[in-house]
Design an enzyme around this catalytic site. Structure first.
Site, PDB file in Angstrom:
ATOM      1  CG  HIS A   1    -105.155  15.222   7.375  1.00 26.17           C
ATOM      2  ND1 HIS A   1    -105.706  16.564   6.939  1.00 26.17           N
ATOM      3  CD2 HIS A   1    -103.982  15.989   6.730  1.00 26.17           C
ATOM      4  CE1 HIS A   1    -105.046  17.509   6.979  1.00 26.17           C
ATOM      5  NE2 HIS A   1    -103.879  16.311   6.157  1.00 26.17           N
TER       6      HIS A   1
ATOM      7  CG  ASP B   1     -96.964  12.674   3.679  1.00 23.31           C
ATOM      8  OD1 ASP B   1     -96.857  12.687   2.706  1.00 23.31           O
ATOM      9  OD2 ASP B   1     -97.673  13.651   4.844  1.00 23.31           O
TER      10      ASP B   1
ATOM     11  CG  HIS C   1     -96.525  19.070   8.662  1.00 24.45           C
ATOM     12  ND1 HIS C   1     -97.357  18.941   8.148  1.00 24.45           N
ATOM     13  CD2 HIS C   1     -96.036  20.772   9.374  1.00 24.45           C
ATOM     14  CE1 HIS C   1     -97.639  20.428   7.307  1.00 24.45           C
ATOM     15  NE2 HIS C   1     -96.974  20.463   8.087  1.00 24.45           N
TER      16      HIS C   1
END
Ligand code: CMC
Length: 426
Positions: free
Chosen positions: A307, A365, A266
């Site tokens: 994801h 990210d 995460h």
């Protein structure tokens, strides 16, 4: 709302179970399975891949098309035309503010930027080399020990005050975590500065020298905050809702969200991306890492790829990539060796069958870590910055939960342990 029905037949059960089907404003219909428990059945959905755990009107994601909307507004448009505090207002109130509302909102946030002076002593209990997420999770949980006057979760005004306190104090706490780790004095917030400028000032300024803001970096910082502001019912937001469902105070709930965010699957991914790029070390080693990522016997995954919801390019990643280019050009470090590895990795992964078939694209990210590193933020602060940014999402969902009739969250299970047996000493 229930204009359709689903019909379920179960071997051994004579009746056909009728379940209402609800249609939202957009997105998949949902089958209301609450009646199943009275028929002696539970649904089974580890990882909640097919479960809508709540009704919400804050954020919408279409993972197949790569769409992210806050209050109906596409994330790309918000990133282009808005700023983090305006998006905070939108997430909390469901509408964009008028100029007057925005002015009052920003002023109110600024009124809450300092933390209780006693909290500074709290930091001294930590080792200087503690991970800043360890400090943050503790300090945010401890806010409930300092702000007793806003803890009535049934009072809408108290909930609002908590939201302001959290939006305003998170940058202060995040910067304090960093300053403590490098042994420098804490920098007080400067309320004449914008939100992102103020954060950078608290991170990089010191009593001997003022921090001079670079507007490109401040804008990039604000974008990073904005792009991470909310993401529907992800692991940390669901954790905050679940903790909140027991009636726990908001600061404790946000601390639980920070803990859930910490993991590398995460929010910890931005830190893990940089660690991975450093581990790869040289472009000549990329093939070996790609091979490992594809090997089912190897637990290694390409950090910053894939994801749960997006089976397409993460729309936040597109904006982040553009911001990344702007920052690197501004700083003149387009030839950074880690960046070269990142770009090559991205290219290979986008062309490789393994990643194409599984629809594994770079996520938000992948690029945010590179920008943060270029700004000069140490790797172990990356997830702290994600937590700072996501706090508005958490508190908006927590407020939404408490603004309507609700129940404590209590999932059930498929039990596979021993059946009843009598105690015998071993
Ligand atoms: N590298 C290599 N293979 C992968 C990766 C990856 N990053 N992600 C998924 N896979 C493979 C996985 O092995 C599986 O293959 P197979 O079908 O052959 O068994 C397939 O893709 C589906 O994976 P999954 O585990 O079912 O996917 P998931 O939806 O449960 O996991 C994820 C989503 C984000 C946890 C995962 O993609 C991952 O671990 N990515 C790396 C960590 C990361 O970047 N996380 C940040 C997410 S974005 C920020 C946020 O919102 O928190």
């Amino acid at each position: 709302m229930a204009d359709k029905k689903a019909r379920l037949t179960v071997d051994g059960l004579e009746e056909v179970i009728e379940l209402p089907v609800y249609t939202g404003t957009t997105g998949p219909d949902v089958v209301d399975v609450r009646a199943l428990t009275s028929k002696g059945l539970f649904t089974y959905d580890p990882g909640f891949v097919s479960t809508a755990a709540c009704e919400s009107s804050i954020t919408y994601i279409d993972g197949t098309k790569g769409v992210l909307l806050h209050g109906g507004y596409p994330i790309e448009q918000l990133a282009e035309n808005s700023d983090y505090l305006e998006v905070c207002f939108l997430l909390l109130n469901g509408e964009l503010p008028t100029p007057e509302q925005k002015e009052v909102f920003v002023k109110t946030v600024k009124n809450h930027t300092m933390v209780h002076e006693q909290m500074t002593h709290f930091f001294n209990g930590f080792r200087r080399d503690a991970h800043p997420m360890a400090i943050m999770v503790a300090v945010v949980g401890a806010l409930s020990a300092f702000y007793h006057d806003s803890l009535d979760i049934d009072d809408a005004h108290h909930r609002e005050v908590c939201a302001f306190r959290l939006i305003a104090k998170m940058p202060t706490i995040a910067a304090m975590c960093y300053k403590y780790s490098i042994g420098q004095p804490f920098q007080y917030p400067r309320n004449e500065l914008d939100y992102a400028d103020n954060f950078l000032q608290m991170m990089f300024g010191n009593p001997c020298q003022d921090y001079v803001t670079n507007p490109v970096l401040a804008k990039a910082m604000d974008r990073i905050f904005l792009l991470h502001a909310d993401h529907e019912q992800n692991a940390s937001t669901s954790t905050v809702r679940l903790a909140g469902s027991s009636g726990a105070n908001p600061f404790a709930c946000i601390a639980s969200g920070i803990a859930a965010l910490w993991g590398p699957a995460h929010g910890g991914a931005n830190e893990a991306v940089l660690t991975m790029l450093q581990e790869i070390g040289d472009e000549s080693n990329i093939d070996e890492f790609i091979k490992r990522a594809k090997d089912p016997e190897d637990s290694f995954r390409l950090m910053g790829f894939g994801h749960r919801v997006y089976r397409n390019f993460d729309p936040r990643a597109k904006v982040m990539k553009q911001t990344c280019d702007e920052v690197l050009a501004e700083l003149g470090i387009e030839n950074d060796p880690l960046l070269k590895i990142a770009k090559r990795l991205e290219q290979i992964a986008l062309e490789d069958d393994y990643f194409i078939q599984r629809k594994l694209y770079p996520n938000v990210d992948f690029y945010s870590g590179i920008i943060l590193k270029a700004i000069g933020i140490p790797t172990n602060m990356f997830t702290v910055i994600f937590a700072l940014s996501r706090t508005i999402g958490w508190i908006s969902h927590w407020s939404e939960f408490h603004s309507s009739p609700n129940k404590i969250g209590r999932p059930r299970q498929l039990y596979t342990g021993p059946t009843k047996r009598d105690y015998e000493k071993k």
